[in-house]
Design an enzyme around this catalytic site. Structure first.
Site, mmCIF file in Angstrom:
data_model
loop_
_atom_site.group_PDB
_atom_site.id
_atom_site.type_symbol
_atom_site.label_atom_id
_atom_site.label_comp_id
_atom_site.label_asym_id
_atom_site.label_seq_id
_atom_site.Cartn_x
_atom_site.Cartn_y
_atom_site.Cartn_z
ATOM 1 N N ILE A 29 0.835 -1.202 0.000
ATOM 2 C CA ILE A 29 0.000 0.000 0.000
ATOM 3 C C ILE A 29 0.870 1.252 0.000
ATOM 4 O O ILE A 29 0.549 2.244 -0.670
ATOM 5 C CB ILE A 29 -0.993 0.007 1.197
ATOM 6 C CG1 ILE A 29 -1.939 1.226 1.104
ATOM 7 C CG2 ILE A 29 -0.256 0.011 2.522
ATOM 8 C CD1 ILE A 29 -2.781 1.264 -0.153
ATOM 9 N N ARG A 32 1.984 1.859 -3.596
ATOM 10 C CA ARG A 32 0.907 2.365 -4.465
ATOM 11 C C ARG A 32 0.621 3.841 -4.187
ATOM 12 O O ARG A 32 0.424 4.623 -5.116
ATOM 13 C CB ARG A 32 -0.353 1.527 -4.265
ATOM 14 C CG ARG A 32 -0.221 0.094 -4.772
ATOM 15 C CD ARG A 32 -1.397 -0.750 -4.335
ATOM 16 N NE ARG A 32 -2.651 -0.236 -4.875
ATOM 17 C CZ ARG A 32 -3.842 -0.477 -4.336
ATOM 18 N NH1 ARG A 32 -3.946 -1.184 -3.229
ATOM 19 N NH2 ARG A 32 -4.933 0.016 -4.891
ATOM 20 N N SER A 50 11.838 1.785 7.487
ATOM 21 C CA SER A 50 11.460 0.380 7.508
ATOM 22 C C SER A 50 12.195 -0.288 8.652
ATOM 23 O O SER A 50 13.158 0.259 9.205
ATOM 24 C CB SER A 50 11.836 -0.298 6.190
ATOM 25 O OG SER A 50 11.552 -1.693 6.235
ATOM 26 N N ARG A 51 11.760 -1.498 9.010
ATOM 27 C CA ARG A 51 12.488 -2.241 10.032
ATOM 28 C C ARG A 51 13.849 -2.704 9.504
ATOM 29 O O ARG A 51 14.795 -2.831 10.271
ATOM 30 C CB ARG A 51 11.665 -3.441 10.494
ATOM 31 C CG ARG A 51 10.472 -3.066 11.369
ATOM 32 C CD ARG A 51 9.632 -4.269 11.715
ATOM 33 N NE ARG A 51 9.014 -4.846 10.530
ATOM 34 C CZ ARG A 51 8.228 -5.917 10.532
ATOM 35 N NH1 ARG A 51 7.972 -6.535 11.679
ATOM 36 N NH2 ARG A 51 7.693 -6.372 9.424
ATOM 37 N N TYR A 78 11.166 4.259 12.367
ATOM 38 C CA TYR A 78 10.242 5.396 12.337
ATOM 39 C C TYR A 78 10.594 6.438 13.393
ATOM 40 O O TYR A 78 10.336 7.633 13.201
ATOM 41 C CB TYR A 78 8.777 4.940 12.429
ATOM 42 C CG TYR A 78 8.304 4.406 13.746
ATOM 43 C CD1 TYR A 78 7.963 5.268 14.782
ATOM 44 C CD2 TYR A 78 8.112 3.046 13.942
ATOM 45 C CE1 TYR A 78 7.482 4.792 15.992
ATOM 46 C CE2 TYR A 78 7.626 2.549 15.141
ATOM 47 C CZ TYR A 78 7.317 3.427 16.161
ATOM 48 O OH TYR A 78 6.835 2.961 17.353
ATOM 49 N N LYS A 117 -6.201 3.676 6.756
ATOM 50 C CA LYS A 117 -7.401 3.174 7.427
ATOM 51 C C LYS A 117 -7.204 1.721 7.837
ATOM 52 O O LYS A 117 -6.428 0.998 7.196
ATOM 53 C CB LYS A 117 -8.628 3.348 6.525
ATOM 54 C CG LYS A 117 -8.515 2.688 5.147
ATOM 55 C CD LYS A 117 -8.818 1.213 5.184
ATOM 56 C CE LYS A 117 -8.551 0.516 3.895
ATOM 57 N NZ LYS A 117 -8.568 -0.961 4.030
ATOM 58 N N ASP A 198 -10.474 -4.471 7.575
ATOM 59 C CA ASP A 198 -9.775 -4.256 6.315
ATOM 60 C C ASP A 198 -10.675 -3.662 5.244
ATOM 61 O O ASP A 198 -10.223 -2.853 4.437
ATOM 62 C CB ASP A 198 -9.189 -5.571 5.808
ATOM 63 C CG ASP A 198 -7.983 -5.354 4.922
ATOM 64 O OD1 ASP A 198 -8.076 -5.622 3.711
ATOM 65 O OD2 ASP A 198 -6.945 -4.891 5.425
#
Length: 356
Positions: A29, A32, A50-51, A78, A117, A198
């Site tokens: 996501i 995109r 990112s991790r 983060y 969301k 979801d």
């Protein structure tokens, strides 16, 4: 719910000063959305976290971010991104269960936030974020991209015009067959899996847009052996007698459309209802017509333009996607979860619920 305004100007066109973005997570996501973010003339792709170092570097290289952060020396990627003074706004694309913690950390760090969301796992968490953003004078918005699409804006315009009369009934479904995979977030309770969190935000977005807040919610659902909901059915009832019937599933296929029925006609979206390219409108005393819509980029660009516009104007929330609406949506989902017995390891007490 206010419908977002219709503009004849391309959503990529700059509306003010450049906005420097930080992106938390590098999943599908995020990719995109960032593809569309890169289309904005006034967006600066500054930082991604990112991790893993490999994921952060690869994502930054792929999309042209200035810098990247990852988990190192006991600090989450983060956290390092949030400490970067050049970041104006953070887009959070982590799994559901991490939204609250990352958004909370971002607001405490003085960053504006666009969060995927559902904004949190429950209404209590959503209220905490909304209160903190308000106290600190920071922007906070849930990334319900459908709200800003030309087709959705037009549908609400038709409803409000009275062309199909008073809306009495709405039906919306969003269903697909997901391969059973305990390692997938869709089937994992610890990741907030299942159909409801979801998918249900999209049918709910149509219902709240056309009919407003319901007076009561009734829900039924089927739970999997893994402990997530395979499918669910929500009935929203309104004080004036109107109804909305909403269905989501990860175990069956459906047309994934919305039908809005009024006293003077009806309106139906094409599939999928979260990004319809067409609306079919049938006034009772008129001719059936189809309205078609061109979508810029993949469609995320419209919500990204709204965030950018709000930040440039010094707004702390969008008038077309308020934090109060996000909290209310979570209240509806909380009540649905309570009724179908859907609980997650991260849950606070949902026993009280809201009136059914």
């Amino acid at each position: 719910m206010l419908p977002a305004p219709v503009s004849t100007i391309a959503p990529s066109t700059a509306t003010g000063r450049p906005i420097r973005w930080g992106v938390v997570a590098t999943g599908s996501i995020a990719a995109r959305v960032v593809q569309d973010l890169a289309l904005l003339d006034d967006a600066v792709l500054h930082a991604v976290s990112s991790r893993s170092e490999a994921s952060a570097r690869a994502f930054a290289l792929r999309f042209g971010f200035t810098t990247s952060y990852w988990d190192a020396a006991g600090a989450a990627g983060y956290d390092r991104l949030l400490a970067d003074p050049a970041v104006d706004v953070v887009y959070i694309a982590t799994p559901h269960t991490q939204h609250h913690a990352v958004a909370l950390a971002a607001l405490h760090a003085g960053k504006n936030v666009l969060c995927e969301k559902p904004i949190t796992m429950d209404a209590e968490q959503a209220s905490e974020l909304a209160d903190l953003a308000r106290e600190r004078g920071l922007f906070l918005m849930e990334a319900v991209w459908t709200r800003f699409l030309p087709s959705f804006r037009r549908a609400l315009q038709i409803v409000r015009s009275g062309e199909i009369g008073t809306v009495r009934w709405l039906q919306a479904d969003l269903c697909f067959t997901a391969p059973v995979d305990p390692a997938s977030r869709l089937w994992d309770p610890a990741a907030g899996g299942g159909a409801l969190l979801d998918l249900a935000v999209y049918p709910l977005t149509w219902a709240l847009g056309a009919l407003g807040e319901p007076g009561a919610v009734a829900a039924r659902g089927t739970l999997t052996p893994e402990g997530v909901d395979l499918q669910n059915a929500l009935t929203l009832t309104y004080d004036d007698g109107a109804h909305a019937q909403l269905t989501t599933s990860i175990g069956a296929e459906s047309p994934s459309v919305v039908t809005i029925s009024g006293t003077e006609g009806w309106l139906r979206s094409s599939t999928p209802l979260f990004n319809p390219g067409e609306l079919v409108v049938q006034p009772r005393r008129g001719t059936l017509r189809t309205e078609r819509f061109e979508v810029f980029g993949s469609g995320f660009v419209y919500e990204l333009r709204e965030v950018t516009r709000c930040l440039q104007a010094g707004l702390t929330e969008s008038p077309f996607m308020t934090t109060a609406e996000s909290v209310r949506m979570m209240e509806v989902l909380d009540e649905a979860r309570r009724q179908i017995g859907l609980r997650y390891p991260s849950d606070a007490d949902l026993a009280a619920g809201v009136p059914a």
